[in-house]
Design an enzyme around this catalytic site. Structure first.
Site, PDB file in Angstrom:
ATOM      1  N   LYS A   1       3.991  -2.397  24.216  1.00  0.00           N
ATOM      2  CA  LYS A   1       3.839  -3.854  24.163  1.00  0.00           C
ATOM      3  C   LYS A   1       2.500  -4.291  24.720  1.00  0.00           C
ATOM      4  O   LYS A   1       1.855  -3.585  25.494  1.00  0.00           O
ATOM      5  CB  LYS A   1       5.017  -4.532  24.867  1.00  0.00           C
ATOM      6  CG  LYS A   1       6.259  -4.424  23.968  1.00  0.00           C
ATOM      7  CD  LYS A   1       7.454  -5.185  24.456  1.00  0.00           C
ATOM      8  CE  LYS A   1       8.568  -4.978  23.416  1.00  0.00           C
ATOM      9  NZ  LYS A   1       9.869  -5.420  23.910  1.00  0.00           N
TER      10      LYS A   1
ATOM     11  N   ARG B   1      13.909   1.920  25.389  1.00  0.00           N
ATOM     12  CA  ARG B   1      13.674   1.914  23.940  1.00  0.00           C
ATOM     13  C   ARG B   1      12.195   2.192  23.720  1.00  0.00           C
ATOM     14  O   ARG B   1      11.357   1.396  24.145  1.00  0.00           O
ATOM     15  CB  ARG B   1      14.063   0.543  23.372  1.00  0.00           C
ATOM     16  CG  ARG B   1      13.847   0.393  21.879  1.00  0.00           C
ATOM     17  CD  ARG B   1      14.195  -1.045  21.456  1.00  0.00           C
ATOM     18  NE  ARG B   1      14.043  -1.252  20.035  1.00  0.00           N
ATOM     19  CZ  ARG B   1      12.879  -1.504  19.431  1.00  0.00           C
ATOM     20  NH1 ARG B   1      11.766  -1.589  20.134  1.00  0.00           N
ATOM     21  NH2 ARG B   1      12.821  -1.674  18.121  1.00  0.00           N
TER      22      ARG B   1
HETATM   23  N1  PMM Z   1      11.571  -4.950  21.417  1.00  0.00           N
HETATM   24  C1  PMM Z   1      11.279  -4.988  20.095  1.00  0.00           C
HETATM   25  C2  PMM Z   1      12.300  -4.850  19.146  1.00  0.00           C
HETATM   26  N2  PMM Z   1      13.578  -4.665  19.517  1.00  0.00           N
HETATM   27  N3  PMM Z   1      15.190  -4.415  21.214  1.00  0.00           N
HETATM   28  C3  PMM Z   1      15.515  -4.390  22.514  1.00  0.00           C
HETATM   29  N4  PMM Z   1      16.811  -4.222  22.867  1.00  0.00           N
HETATM   30  N5  PMM Z   1      14.573  -4.525  23.489  1.00  0.00           N
HETATM   31  C4  PMM Z   1      13.251  -4.709  23.195  1.00  0.00           C
HETATM   32  O1  PMM Z   1      12.449  -4.862  24.133  1.00  0.00           O
HETATM   33  C5  PMM Z   1      12.868  -4.766  21.813  1.00  0.00           C
HETATM   34  C6  PMM Z   1      13.889  -4.608  20.840  1.00  0.00           C
HETATM   35  C7  PMM Z   1       9.866  -5.198  19.644  1.00  0.00           C
HETATM   36  O2  PMM Z   1       9.233  -3.988  19.413  1.00  0.00           O
HETATM   37  P1  PMM Z   1       8.990  -3.288  17.935  1.00  0.00           P
HETATM   38  O3  PMM Z   1       8.488  -4.357  17.014  1.00  0.00           O
HETATM   39  O4  PMM Z   1       8.025  -2.213  18.182  1.00  0.00           O
HETATM   40  O5  PMM Z   1      10.304  -2.713  17.464  1.00  0.00           O
END
Ligand code: PMM
Length: 278
Positions: free
Chosen positions: A215, A253
């Site tokens: 992030k 994650r």
């Molecule tokens: N961040 C993203 C997407 N899904 N789900 C959870 N539970 N926690 C998070 O911090 C989270 C998520 C954004 O990241 P991406 O676009 O790389 O998937």
């Protein structure tokens, strides 16, 4: 795998089947490419595969549930059939329902069911594990809603509100995992403050999932010349995994599984060696 009795922090690997996710969008859009990527994450030590068909990054184009299902269901079915623990990253109740039928054991909802009021009913009826993440507004508006007095107290209080809604709909306590939602209506300072006070989220009484991987707030700790590149944030991500695992979070994650898997084991070795010295 027993999701809630592993004795260590679990590593959830991200499988984005989207053309526009902020760090790896487009690379895994074809189902075969997504499957190959997911299998590599398993080889690297992923405990859970989090399959997503809609990017939630600020300004991302929304997709409807039909398109989302079209992107992910084949991938979910195949990975579940191979015996992997599959989570599906969706804010749509229709997609969640179809994903569970395809073999998903966890629904990961970044809106904590604010985006779709039908989500709690689907989670109650299917009985699957549910990640209630904190967010405010929508991906289009969340940056403008990142204003807090005490970010930790407010995120905890707002998550409590989501828990009430879920439990009123009949979702059982044991089904629910909480996530503070780093980057979702939070600026870099808020994210660091949440990480620094992660113990306070234990008061919610649920296992905790944290997604820091790649992030933007991590740009502040990598060498300036590399800061703009999300893939250069994997070392910092693994460092955060080690800290969180030391605090006993349920899962992280991440996009790159191997460094976080090792970080979890480092934390475990340190924790196991904390018995009193003779
Ligand atoms: N961040 C993203 C997407 N899904 N789900 C959870 N539970 N926690 C998070 O911090 C989270 C998520 C954004 O990241 P991406 O676009 O790389 O998937």
């Amino acid at each position: 795998m027993d999701l809630f009795d592993a004795g260590r922090t679990l590593v959830m690997g991200v499988v984005n089947v989207t053309p526009d996710s902020f760090s790896d969008g487009g690379r895994w859009l074809a189902p075969e490419a997504a499957l190959a990527h997911a299998r590599r994450l398993i080889d690297d030590g992923a405990d859970i595969l989090d399959v997503g068909g809609e990017s939630t990054r600020p300004g991302a184009r929304r997709v409807d549930a039909a398109e989302e299902c079209d992107r992910i269901l084949g991938v979910v079915r195949e990975l579940a059939a191979e015996g992997h623990t599959v989570s599906v990253d969706t804010v749509n109740a229709v997609t969640a329902h179809a994903a569970v039928a395809a073999g998903a054991r966890i629904i990961n909802d970044v809106s904590g069911s604010l985006a779709d009021p039908d989500m709690p009913r689907v989670i109650a009826e299917t009985g699957v594990a549910y990640v209630a993440q904190h967010w405010r507004g929508t991906p289009e508006t969340m940056n403008s809603l990142a204003t807090y007095g005490d970010v930790v107290a407010e995120v905890v209080a707002e998550l409590r509100g989501r828990l009430d809604t879920l439990q009123e709909a009949g979702v059982r306590h044991e089904q629910i995992i909480c996530d503070p939602g780093l980057g979702f209506a939070k600026d870099a300072g808020h994210n660091w403050r949440i990480l620094a006070h992660i113990d306070e989220f234990a008061a919610l009484g649920h296992p905790l999932l944290v997604g820091a991987s790649r992030k933007r707030f991590l740009a502040g700790v990598v060498p300036p010349a590399l800061a703009a590149q999300p893939l250069e944030r994997d070392h910092a991500t693994a460092a955060i995994t080690a800290l969180l695992a030391h605090h006993g979070v349920w899962a992280v994650r991440v996009h790159e599984v191997r460094p976080s898997r090792d970080a979890v084991r480092v934390a475990r070795m340190v924790l196991e060696n904390r018995r009193p010295r003779e």
